[in-house]
Design a protein around this motif. Sequence first.
Motif, PDB file in Angstrom:
ATOM      1  N   GLN A 127       2.826  27.463  22.101  1.00 53.22           N
ATOM      2  CA  GLN A 127       2.398  28.688  22.789  1.00 53.22           C
ATOM      3  C   GLN A 127       3.630  29.661  22.371  1.00 53.22           C
ATOM      4  N   ASP A 128       4.839  29.157  22.522  1.00 51.75           N
ATOM      5  CA  ASP A 128       6.039  29.968  22.126  1.00 51.75           C
ATOM      6  C   ASP A 128       6.219  30.307  21.024  1.00 51.75           C
ATOM      7  N   GLY A 129       5.189  29.718  20.133  1.00 52.07           N
ATOM      8  CA  GLY A 129       5.498  30.055  18.655  1.00 52.07           C
ATOM      9  C   GLY A 129       6.318  29.242  17.571  1.00 52.07           C
ATOM     10  N   TYR A 130       6.729  27.779  18.316  1.00 52.93           N
ATOM     11  CA  TYR A 130       7.315  26.873  17.413  1.00 52.93           C
ATOM     12  C   TYR A 130       6.364  26.120  16.616  1.00 52.93           C
ATOM     13  N   PRO A 131       6.690  25.897  15.341  1.00 50.56           N
ATOM     14  CA  PRO A 131       5.731  25.441  14.300  1.00 50.56           C
ATOM     15  C   PRO A 131       5.455  23.944  14.807  1.00 50.56           C
ATOM     16  N   GLU A 132       4.021  23.633  14.513  1.00 52.47           N
ATOM     17  CA  GLU A 132       3.408  22.483  15.168  1.00 52.47           C
ATOM     18  C   GLU A 132       4.097  21.193  14.598  1.00 52.47           C
ATOM     19  N   ASN A 133       4.455  21.053  13.639  1.00 54.22           N
ATOM     20  CA  ASN A 133       5.157  19.829  12.998  1.00 54.22           C
ATOM     21  C   ASN A 133       6.723  19.724  13.738  1.00 54.22           C
ATOM     22  N   PHE A 134       7.282  20.916  13.868  1.00 50.98           N
ATOM     23  CA  PHE A 134       8.480  20.707  14.756  1.00 50.98           C
ATOM     24  C   PHE A 134       8.298  20.323  16.048  1.00 50.98           C
ATOM     25  N   SER A 135       7.162  20.973  16.709  1.00 54.69           N
ATOM     26  CA  SER A 135       6.955  20.541  18.236  1.00 54.69           C
ATOM     27  C   SER A 135       6.808  19.217  18.360  1.00 54.69           C
ATOM     28  N   ILE A 136       5.732  18.629  17.478  1.00 54.70           N
ATOM     29  CA  ILE A 136       5.224  17.440  18.017  1.00 54.70           C
ATOM     30  C   ILE A 136       6.511  16.355  17.487  1.00 54.70           C
ATOM     31  N   GLY A 137       7.063  16.440  16.488  1.00 49.56           N
ATOM     32  CA  GLY A 137       8.319  15.751  16.108  1.00 49.56           C
ATOM     33  C   GLY A 137       9.281  15.829  17.306  1.00 49.56           C
ATOM     34  N   LEU A 138       9.464  16.930  17.825  1.00 51.06           N
ATOM     35  CA  LEU A 138      10.530  17.083  19.018  1.00 51.06           C
ATOM     36  C   LEU A 138      10.057  16.237  19.981  1.00 51.06           C
ATOM     37  N   VAL A 139       8.851  16.465  20.436  1.00 52.23           N
ATOM     38  CA  VAL A 139       8.504  15.730  21.726  1.00 52.23           C
ATOM     39  C   VAL A 139       8.358  14.146  21.474  1.00 52.23           C
ATOM     40  N   THR A 140       7.932  13.727  20.415  1.00 55.99           N
ATOM     41  CA  THR A 140       8.107  12.050  19.988  1.00 55.99           C
ATOM     42  C   THR A 140       9.735  11.761  20.048  1.00 55.99           C
ATOM     43  N   THR A 141      10.421  12.558  19.451  1.00 55.69           N
ATOM     44  CA  THR A 141      11.752  12.129  19.295  1.00 55.69           C
ATOM     45  C   THR A 141      12.499  12.115  21.064  1.00 55.69           C
ATOM     46  N   SER A 142      12.103  12.729  21.539  1.00 65.31           N
ATOM     47  CA  SER A 142      12.624  12.921  22.734  1.00 65.31           C
ATOM     48  C   SER A 142      12.207  12.014  23.790  1.00 65.31           C
ATOM     49  N   GLY A 143      11.426  11.259  23.544  1.00 60.72           N
ATOM     50  CA  GLY A 143      10.716  10.274  24.378  1.00 60.72           C
ATOM     51  C   GLY A 143      11.679   8.946  24.594  1.00 60.72           C
ATOM     52  N   SER A 144      12.747   8.686  23.725  1.00 58.94           N
ATOM     53  CA  SER A 144      13.646   7.859  24.037  1.00 58.94           C
ATOM     54  C   SER A 144      15.061   8.502  24.281  1.00 58.94           C
ATOM     55  N   LEU A 145      15.230   9.627  24.486  1.00 60.18           N
ATOM     56  CA  LEU A 145      16.453  10.361  24.345  1.00 60.18           C
ATOM     57  C   LEU A 145      17.369  10.048  25.565  1.00 60.18           C
ATOM     58  N   GLY A 146      16.930   9.693  26.614  1.00 61.91           N
ATOM     59  CA  GLY A 146      17.891   9.348  27.738  1.00 61.91           C
ATOM     60  C   GLY A 146      18.457   8.000  27.980  1.00 61.91           C
ATOM     61  N   LEU A 147      18.064   7.242  26.906  1.00 65.08           N
ATOM     62  CA  LEU A 147      18.836   5.705  27.146  1.00 65.08           C
ATOM     63  C   LEU A 147      19.963   5.630  27.554  1.00 65.08           C
ATOM     64  N   LEU A 148      20.962   6.572  27.090  1.00 63.29           N
ATOM     65  CA  LEU A 148      22.349   6.073  27.143  1.00 63.29           C
ATOM     66  C   LEU A 148      22.757   6.782  28.445  1.00 63.29           C
ATOM     67  N   PHE A 149      22.132   7.534  29.250  1.00 64.30           N
ATOM     68  CA  PHE A 149      22.417   8.062  30.734  1.00 64.30           C
ATOM     69  C   PHE A 149      21.905   7.039  31.725  1.00 64.30           C
ATOM     70  N   ALA A 150      22.907   6.978  32.761  1.00 65.41           N
ATOM     71  CA  ALA A 150      22.735   6.226  34.063  1.00 65.41           C
ATOM     72  C   ALA A 150      21.485   6.841  34.588  1.00 65.41           C
ATOM     73  N   PRO A 151      20.620   6.158  35.338  1.00 65.21           N
ATOM     74  CA  PRO A 151      20.553   4.696  35.404  1.00 65.21           C
ATOM     75  C   PRO A 151      19.527   4.036  34.406  1.00 65.21           C
ATOM     76  N   SER A 152      19.922   4.067  33.258  1.00 67.92           N
ATOM     77  CA  SER A 152      18.885   3.534  32.378  1.00 67.92           C
ATOM     78  C   SER A 152      18.846   1.990  32.248  1.00 67.92           C
ATOM     79  N   LEU A 153      17.616   1.532  32.304  1.00 72.54           N
ATOM     80  CA  LEU A 153      17.405   0.090  32.314  1.00 72.54           C
ATOM     81  C   LEU A 153      18.032  -0.832  31.322  1.00 72.54           C
ATOM     82  N   PRO A 154      17.958  -0.444  30.139  1.00 74.84           N
ATOM     83  CA  PRO A 154      18.588  -1.073  28.941  1.00 74.84           C
ATOM     84  C   PRO A 154      20.327  -1.396  28.944  1.00 74.84           C
ATOM     85  N   LEU A 155      20.787  -0.164  29.513  1.00 67.21           N
ATOM     86  CA  LEU A 155      22.137  -0.126  29.770  1.00 67.21           C
ATOM     87  C   LEU A 155      22.530  -1.227  30.961  1.00 67.21           C
TER      88      LEU A 155
END
Lengths: 427, 144
Positions: A127-155
């Motif tokens: 809706q904000d005008g980001y290209p579709e490819n970019f948006s979907i890539g961003l959302v997929t990538t962000s799905g594992s982004l917080g792994l290094l922060f507390a209190p992440s289980l794998p850590l």
Amino acid sequence: MMSFLVSFILIVLAFLGAPLFAIILAVAMIGFYIQGVDLSVIPIEIYRISDTSVLVALPLFTFAGYLLAESRTSDRVVRLSRVFLGWMPGGLAIVSFISCALFTAFTGASGITIVALGALLYPALIQDGYPENFSIGLVTTSGSLGLLFAPSLPLILYGIIAQQMTVGEGVSIEKLFLAGLLPGLLMIFILSIWSLWVNRRMPVQKKRFEIREAFSALKEAKWEIPLPVFVLGGVYGGFFAISEAAAVTALYVLVVEVLIYREISIKKLPEIMIESMVMVGGILLILGVSLASTNYLIDAEVPTRLFTFIQAHVTEKIVFLILLNILLLMLGAILDIFSALVIMVPLLLPVAVSYDINPIHLGIIFLANMQIGYFTPPVGMNLFIASYRFKKSIISLYRSTIPFMLLLLIAVLIITYWPGLSLMFVD
Amino acid sequence: MGLLLLMILLAVAQIFLRNFFGTGIVWADVLVRILVLWVGLVGAMAAGRKGDHIKIDLISKYLKSKLSWIVAAITDFFTTVVCAVVLFYSIKFIRFEYIDGTVAFGRIPVWFCQAIIPFSFLVMSLRYFVRTILNLKAYFNQKE
């Protein structure tokens, strides 16, 4: 010859989809049997799960994460970060990175972030005008982004496994949380800069910062705002032990989501409990059986032999690190993060330490690589989740995530070859 | 449902844990750690019901249904056997503990806390055995 045949059969069974706990158990059983050790050691090792007091954090944080994922916390996180960051150029992209990282840190990277947050962020980005490819890539990538922060289980799990070993005794979970902070921020930073650069020509209508909306968003989320503050503050500030933080979080989230927001009915609670405990059971079982197999591997001096073998071929620390990166990236694409930790850390840690790699740094390297594995073709789990959720073909997802993957790869290389980044706050 | 009960116990234990620095209930810490084991193994049993255990999902996804049943029967049977071996040895192990009669906390003996290990492996072994049979049945029914 015999042992090669047996290992071959076990590997084939693993690839055919036998539960990993059974494979690990079989390794331990056959190993102990050949050594002439009574197999009663296996239940003894499994019982050792009850020796580790930090382990309480695992079911408690998982339960809290499931509760957060079931309620409308995701709406509030997005709304809040949009108000406060949305006015910046490229704001929404940055909003996505930060809110996803926060959400993943609390709920564990089990694809929940893509389903819960991605579903909100993806249409907003379009809706904000980001290209579709970019948006979907961003959302997929962000799905594992917080792994290094507390209190992440794998850590937490890495810390627990490392503590079982002599070389990793000094690895406290608190230190791991501190170590993950800058590398995690580096990833968000690199991705944000790139998002700004890619979309620099895009006529984004910048949103003004509105005080009234800010207040109402704050008010709506007033019960959840204290959560990251006291968990992160408490843990990073050293006021809480991890197990205490987990107990407080679980109880607090339970009260807030069920009694105050009333977004989870009491009737639904048992179902959520069971779901989260199935997840915990799966993790604890492979942890328990791997205690047994690790014991066998150490008895059989496998790590030492592995080290001598590698040492004969690889003398440079740098070369070892490169090989490590390649190995972990491949593993990350095939294995889920918990089994990868349980199977590989006992083997890799002693070897890495003898190459003069800090055990805490190794943990961060390990998870940073695994994080990319979540969306590495052909089998990264998040690719399938995103493909299912957003009805895109897997192939188109490969294409849209590749730039993000390359960027995170750069981040991983920086993290790997610059130990100071991870160890800055760790005495 | 037993799982639910355990969780409630766990929640109560948390509050104990929180009061811990104040009062210090010696056995609460032990109890919580044993509960973690119990919750984990009960969860593992529940995961066994749906065949939800962590596994590598690389090849099975692409197999044709006929072949996939036979493959599933093999891996399920393998799991049955492995669980049965653990069951056998954990009973042996617990018998020793029973004779020893060590106390975990209060009046609860250690063997009782450990009893969940053979129990969960018994259940998992049975479950995977049933799954083996079902997969074989599906395979043979398909053939006709």
